[in-house]
Scaffold this active site. Structure first.
Site, PDB file in Angstrom:
ATOM      1  N   HIS A   1       0.838  -1.191   0.000  1.00  0.00           N
ATOM      2  CA  HIS A   1       0.000   0.000   0.000  1.00  0.00           C
ATOM      3  C   HIS A   1       0.880   1.252   0.000  1.00  0.00           C
ATOM      4  CE1 HIS A   1      -2.939   3.035   1.139  1.00  0.00           C
ATOM      5  NE2 HIS A   1      -2.223   3.321   2.212  1.00  0.00           N
TER       6      HIS A   1
ATOM      7  N   ASP B   1       7.000  22.000 -26.333  1.00  0.00           N
ATOM      8  CA  ASP B   1       6.889  20.665 -25.750  1.00  0.00           C
ATOM      9  C   ASP B   1       7.878  20.606 -24.591  1.00  0.00           C
ATOM     10  OD1 ASP B   1       6.951  17.656 -25.443  1.00  0.00           O
ATOM     11  OD2 ASP B   1       5.681  17.805 -27.215  1.00  0.00           O
TER      12      ASP B   1
ATOM     13  N   TRP C   1       6.958   0.030   3.904  1.00  0.00           N
ATOM     14  CA  TRP C   1       7.434   0.756   2.720  1.00  0.00           C
ATOM     15  C   TRP C   1       8.798   1.377   2.983  1.00  0.00           C
ATOM     16  CZ3 TRP C   1       8.712   5.760   1.187  1.00  0.00           C
ATOM     17  CH2 TRP C   1       8.572   6.762   2.159  1.00  0.00           C
TER      18      TRP C   1
ATOM     19  N   SER D   1      13.259   6.278 -13.705  1.00  0.00           N
ATOM     20  CA  SER D   1      12.157   7.024 -14.301  1.00  0.00           C
ATOM     21  C   SER D   1      12.045   8.412 -13.677  1.00  0.00           C
ATOM     22  CB  SER D   1      10.854   6.253 -14.116  1.00  0.00           C
ATOM     23  OG  SER D   1       9.757   7.101 -14.299  1.00  0.00           O
ATOM     24  N   SER D   2      12.119   8.470 -12.333  1.00  0.00           N
ATOM     25  CA  SER D   2      11.996   9.756 -11.655  1.00  0.00           C
ATOM     26  C   SER D   2      13.142  10.686 -12.015  1.00  0.00           C
ATOM     27  CB  SER D   2      11.990   9.566 -10.143  1.00  0.00           C
ATOM     28  OG  SER D   2      10.825   8.924  -9.749  1.00  0.00           O
TER      29      SER D   2
ATOM     30  N   HIS E   1      13.191  11.899   3.580  1.00  0.00           N
ATOM     31  CA  HIS E   1      12.572  13.159   3.976  1.00  0.00           C
ATOM     32  C   HIS E   1      12.360  14.109   2.817  1.00  0.00           C
ATOM     33  CE1 HIS E   1      10.424  15.552   6.678  1.00  0.00           C
ATOM     34  NE2 HIS E   1      10.974  16.571   6.067  1.00  0.00           N
TER      35      HIS E   1
ATOM     36  N   GLU F   1      11.876  13.267  -0.047  1.00  0.00           N
ATOM     37  CA  GLU F   1      10.785  12.615  -0.784  1.00  0.00           C
ATOM     38  C   GLU F   1       9.416  13.156  -0.345  1.00  0.00           C
ATOM     39  OE1 GLU F   1      10.430  10.495  -3.191  1.00  0.00           O
ATOM     40  OE2 GLU F   1       8.326   9.942  -2.906  1.00  0.00           O
TER      41      GLU F   1
ATOM     42  N   TYR G   1       8.756  16.085   0.580  1.00  0.00           N
ATOM     43  CA  TYR G   1       8.548  17.394  -0.058  1.00  0.00           C
ATOM     44  C   TYR G   1       8.417  17.252  -1.560  1.00  0.00           C
ATOM     45  CZ  TYR G   1       9.233  19.046   4.539  1.00  0.00           C
ATOM     46  OH  TYR G   1       9.062  19.247   5.863  1.00  0.00           O
TER      47      TYR G   1
ATOM     48  N   SER H   1      -1.574  27.064  -5.153  1.00  0.00           N
ATOM     49  CA  SER H   1      -1.238  28.460  -5.423  1.00  0.00           C
ATOM     50  C   SER H   1      -1.752  28.927  -6.774  1.00  0.00           C
ATOM     51  CB  SER H   1       0.280  28.661  -5.384  1.00  0.00           C
ATOM     52  OG  SER H   1       0.800  28.188  -4.168  1.00  0.00           O
TER      53      SER H   1
ATOM     54  N   HIS I   1      14.836  13.055  12.093  1.00  0.00           N
ATOM     55  CA  HIS I   1      13.661  13.160  12.967  1.00  0.00           C
ATOM     56  C   HIS I   1      12.720  11.963  12.784  1.00  0.00           C
ATOM     57  CE1 HIS I   1      11.536  15.792   9.711  1.00  0.00           C
ATOM     58  NE2 HIS I   1      11.218  14.527   9.530  1.00  0.00           N
ATOM     59  N   HIS I   2      13.007  11.133  11.772  1.00  0.00           N
ATOM     60  CA  HIS I   2      12.241   9.890  11.642  1.00  0.00           C
ATOM     61  C   HIS I   2      12.801   8.798  12.540  1.00  0.00           C
ATOM     62  CE1 HIS I   2       9.986  11.248   8.034  1.00  0.00           C
ATOM     63  NE2 HIS I   2      11.069  11.967   7.817  1.00  0.00           N
TER      64      HIS I   2
ATOM     65  N   THR J   1       6.649  27.110   5.897  1.00  0.00           N
ATOM     66  CA  THR J   1       5.326  26.530   5.657  1.00  0.00           C
ATOM     67  C   THR J   1       4.247  27.474   6.159  1.00  0.00           C
ATOM     68  OG1 THR J   1       6.366  24.403   6.057  1.00  0.00           O
ATOM     69  CG2 THR J   1       4.004  24.401   5.836  1.00  0.00           C
TER      70      THR J   1
ATOM     71  N   LYS K   1       3.561  30.125   3.729  1.00  0.00           N
ATOM     72  CA  LYS K   1       2.707  29.686   2.633  1.00  0.00           C
ATOM     73  C   LYS K   1       1.235  29.703   3.038  1.00  0.00           C
ATOM     74  CE  LYS K   1       5.543  27.005  -0.380  1.00  0.00           C
ATOM     75  NZ  LYS K   1       4.905  27.651  -1.525  1.00  0.00           N
TER      76      LYS K   1
ATOM     77  N   ARG L   1       1.453   1.096  14.920  1.00  0.00           N
ATOM     78  CA  ARG L   1       1.100   0.960  13.507  1.00  0.00           C
ATOM     79  C   ARG L   1       1.547  -0.417  13.008  1.00  0.00           C
ATOM     80  NH1 ARG L   1       5.656   4.650  10.431  1.00  0.00           N
ATOM     81  NH2 ARG L   1       4.520   3.993   8.578  1.00  0.00           N
TER      82      ARG L   1
END
Lengths: 323, 520
Positions: B70, B99, B135, B163-164, B247, B249, B251, B262, B296-297, B322, B325, B444
């Site tokens: 998932h 293009d 994951w 790909s990315s 991390h 990732e 963002y 925006s 921090h993870h 943030t 924003k 979890r």
């Protein structure tokens, strides 16, 4: 950053539909699927990898052939004058950011090396914040770099604990570090450094020759660069042979062997790629007369790549061999 | 072949061999929606098992495979490709380009995605089952104790990473090189800005992920010791390398969402975006900070106190840009002539719920408090407020906002609003209670739980089924629009919309700008 005004508008070449992407995908996916099967046959299967190798090689062939055709087409388009100045800049940007992504790939491995050498090693031997578990797990482990003995060997001999899903630890007799000052001229990494740094100079001389329109100078010095690259790869292969045959240093030699082989191995692989790229540029120049003083991005991109592997080597020489 | 410059080719070859940014964008969007449904199906299995305490439907091992797939499918298959699809469609139109800069590579970076996910999904049918280590695939669960299918997982990560990276290089080259004359950096629409910065993040961290899985591969098959303390390595090293990717990732996922919001809020507030410059600088600051907060993870993994403090303060710092924003979005609406069409509703939902997710993130950033929250359902609630109410809501907003421009048909406003309200309510029923069970101590990634969590879990599951059903409505609404929506040929579909994409015909022609448009 010059933006063109509408007056000097050049058409941006958007290629017609192309089979290249789908063929490259087919090759890439087939080869990775094959490679994964080879490894699983090795580690989890009965060790017969024949058909998986077949899948891998077929995929690799499709992939390489497609890339060959792809670059050929891009070169032909340029020779046909389809590429505007703006499109050429897209290629420049593409190459620059590709090299940047390669830098970040190496950073992961250098980061692992620094983390292990500065933090993990001392912790495993009982120092500092992470050292609390030493007396429970690795009592008696002494940290040094290169690591002469893994923690597992320190507490229970090499055969006690398997590594991930296969094999056992193998301690080495001799590391790759600089050891004998009297016979410094026999130390292979030093010669490799001299060779690779010189090749960066020779490729630059070739570039200068091309910029002055001197094609024979270009061909000569680019040829010398390719030969130096081949010598480097050959010496690296010799070093690996020495490591396995005489030093007992293998991928199974704990974290020292892991970082040593992964860093030098990926670097060597990138040298091989860079050398192939330069060789192709040399063949293009010698056989087909490609490149002029103001249109030679194929060569320039390859030479950037070459300088990049050179810089990586400087860091490797410092942090893997010397310090 | 004579008129290939004026329209698409016919049949399947149009899609297989295309170099057109709109075709490729469309394929990205449909593919990501398919993955969204697949990942959603996995989520439904998870919530069905958790409907009641005790083991009812699936084996614990299979449950772990579901949580793992998932996460992987949603992050790498649904959210990331959906925003790449949006970038493909919109960036050339927004900056006045013919293009993308590198059209053939563009097609390649799409086409390697579906096989990569086919390989990943096929692990479900392999001996030993699919990856079941979450994951985040922490070693040694993902190395020493992994099922054989882990090898296929590693290679699929490699392929989708390629790909990315190619997609990101293409976007950087397009934005830096293809802007129409007069389109200076500080005139670019904010969606383009956020994507440019996202692309930098991608090029910087996807190779690090490749490094992480390569080390895993070597540990598993070739006897290296990167993640084994017995050999002098460290399982925690995996977490550092992974989160150095992981991390930023986060963002990579949320910055394009910021860009979408925006674009949409000014349209329906009928006012220019408040504080454009500060939005750009805030985005760049968030991107920079994302590189120095990864640990921090991992507060509970046993880091030196100095490390805990550094990562705690650096993380809290992210709240400043943030906050800028959120302030700017709210201020854009201040005294605006507001209307609430479906895209705007989704942006409102985004604004409120993302801010809640941001605040719980701030709570989690406090290292001593995190010792309580870590690996609990509170974390699950937090990141679903950011990922679903943040990224997915803004993606829904984007689809409703630009769909008329893409296909020249109007969607049904009633159905769109229904979709929004069912999603909004379903989402909150699903994830709000998870804050409570998390704080009360429910961990979890478990298939069974203590009795005191039963009521809230049942609520969560009901909410999840509602939210899941609302996405079927979304699919129906999009298809109904394309097939039988009310045709529109207004160039400016929304009266308050600004930007080059609203100056071209509706539906957008196959090749948008043959010559660069004039930019004021």
């Amino acid at each position: 950053m010059t933006t063109q005004s509408s007056a000097e508008y050049e058409k941006y070449y958007v290629p017609e539909k192309s089979k290249l992407a789908v063929c490259a995908t087919l090759g890439l996916v087939t080869s990775t699927f094959g490679a994964a099967n080879v490894m699983n046959d090795m580690t989890f299967g009965d060790g017969t990898t024949g058909s998986s190798w077949g899948i891998f090689l077929v995929g690799l062939f499709i992939f390489s052939a497609t890339l060959f055709g792809w670059f050929r087409m891009a070169i032909k388009e340029n020779l046909a004058g389809l590429n505007s100045a703006q499109l050429k800049k897209s290629y420049v940007l593409g190459m620059f950011w590709f090299i940047f992504s390669e830098v970040m790939f190496f950073l992961a491995f250098f980061g692992a090396l620094f983390y292990v050498r500065n933090l993990v090693g001392p912790w495993l031997s009982g120092e500092g914040d992470g050292g609390r578990m030493n007396h429970l797990l690795w009592e008696g482990f002494q940290y040094a770099w290169p690591m002469p003995q893994t923690p597992q060997e320190a507490v229970g001999g090499v055969a006690n604990q398997p590594i991930a899903n296969m094999g056992t630890f193998q301690s080495y007799e001799k590391s790759m570090a600089f050891s004998d000052a009297a016979a410094w001229y026999l130390w292979l990494p030093l010669w490799n450094t001299i060779i690779l740094l010189s090749s960066s100079v020779t490729v630059h001389i070739a570039h200068l020759g091309l910029l002055n329109g001197n094609k024979s100078k270009f061909n000569l010095w680019l040829g010398i660069t390719v030969v130096l690259g081949m010598v480097f790869v050959g010496l690296q292969a010799l070093e690996y042979y020495e490591a396995y045959a005489h030093f007992g240093l293998t991928l199974n030699s704990g974290i020292y062997g892991s970082t040593f082989f992964m860093l030098t191995g990926f670097h060597g692989f990138h040298v091989l790629m860079g050398m192939t790229m330069l060789l192709i540029q040399w063949l293009r120049s010698v056989r087909a007369g490609h490149f002029t003083a103001d249109d030679h991005f194929g060569f320039e991109a390859s030479s950037w790549y070459w300088h990049f592997v050179d810089v990586v080597w400087v860091f490797l020489f410092l942090f893997v061999y010397i310090l | 072949m004579g008129d290939h410059h004026h329209g698409p080719a016919k049949g399947l070859s149009r899609w297989l061999f295309t170099t057109n940014h709109k075709d490729i964008g469309t394929m990205y969007l449909w593919f990501s929606f398919a993955m969204f449904i697949l990942g959603g199906a996995f989520a439904m299995i998870i919530r069905a098992e958790l409907f009641q305490p005790g083991m009812q439907l699936v084996e614990p091992a299979f449950f772990n495979q579901m949580t793992t797939l998932h996460g992987l499918v949603m992050v790498f298959g649904a959210i990331m490709p959906s925003f790449v699809g949006l970038a493909n469609w919109m960036i050339p139109m927004m900056i006045g380009a013919p293009d993308m800069a590198l059209p053939r590579m563009n097609n390649w970076s799409f086409w390697i995605l579906p096989p990569a996910f086919l390989i990943l999904a096929s692990t479900l049918f392999m001996e030993g089952g699919a990856p079941a280590f979450g994951w985040t695939f922490y070693a040694p669960l993902s190395t020493t104790y992994a099922p054989p299918s882990v090898t296929f997982f590693i290679f699929s990560i490699h392929v989708l990473g390629m790909s990315s990276i190619m997609g990101a290089i293409n976007i950087i080259a397009t934005v830096m090189n293809m802007r129409a004359p007069g389109m200076t950096y500080m005139k670019m629409p904010l969606f383009v800005w956020t994507w440019l910065i996202t692309a930098f993040l991608l090029v910087a961290v996807m190779p690090v992920l490749a490094g992480a899985v390569t080390m895993m591969l070597m540990d598993i098959h070739f006897g290296t010791s990167f993640f084994s303390a017995a050999g002098g390595g460290d399982p925690v090293l995996f977490q550092h390398v992974f989160w150095f990717f992981g991390h930023p990732e986060v963002y990579i996922i949320i910055l394009p969402a910021f860009g979408v919001v925006s674009q949409i809020i000014p349209t329906f507030a009928r006012k220019p975006l408040f504080g454009y410059d500060s939005m750009v600088y805030a985005t760049a600051s968030i991107a920079f900070l994302s590189f120095i907060v990864w640990a921090h993870h991992m507060y509970t993994v046993g880091m030196p106190v100095a490390g805990e403090l550094f990562f705690m303060y650096a993380t809290m710092l992210i709240a400043v840009p943030t906050g800028v924003k959120v302030f700017n979005w709210v201020t854009t609406m201040w005294r605006g002539a507001m209307t609430f069409e479906t895209p705007m509703l989704f942006c409102m939902g985004f604004l409120v719920l993302f801010t809640i997710g941001g605040f719980t993130g701030l709570m989690l950033s406090i290292a001593p408090a995190d010792f309580q929250y870590h690996d609990s359902y509170f974390v699950v609630a937090h990141f679903h407020y950011v990922m679903v109410a943040g990224a997915v809501f803004s993606m829904s907003a984007a689809v409703y906002y630009w769909l008329p421009k893409w296909c020249g048909k109007m969607y049904s406003e009633t159905m769109g609003k229904t979709h929004f309200w069912i999603s909004f309510i379903g989402f909150n029923i699903t994830f709000f209670p998870q804050h409570f069970v998390g704080l009360a101590g429910m961990p979890r990634r478990i298939p069974d739980y203590a009795l005191q969590f039963a009521d809230f879990n049942m609520m969560s599951s009901i909410g999840a089924f509602i939210y899941g059903a609302s996405q079927i409505l979304f699919l129906y609404n999009v298809i109904a629009t394309i097939v039988s929506g009310k045709p529109t040929d207004k160039e400016k579909v929304w009266e308050g919309a600004e930007g080059l994409e609203w100056t071209v015909a509706t539906p957008a022609p196959y090749h948008t700008f043959e010559r660069p448009p004039a930019v004021r």
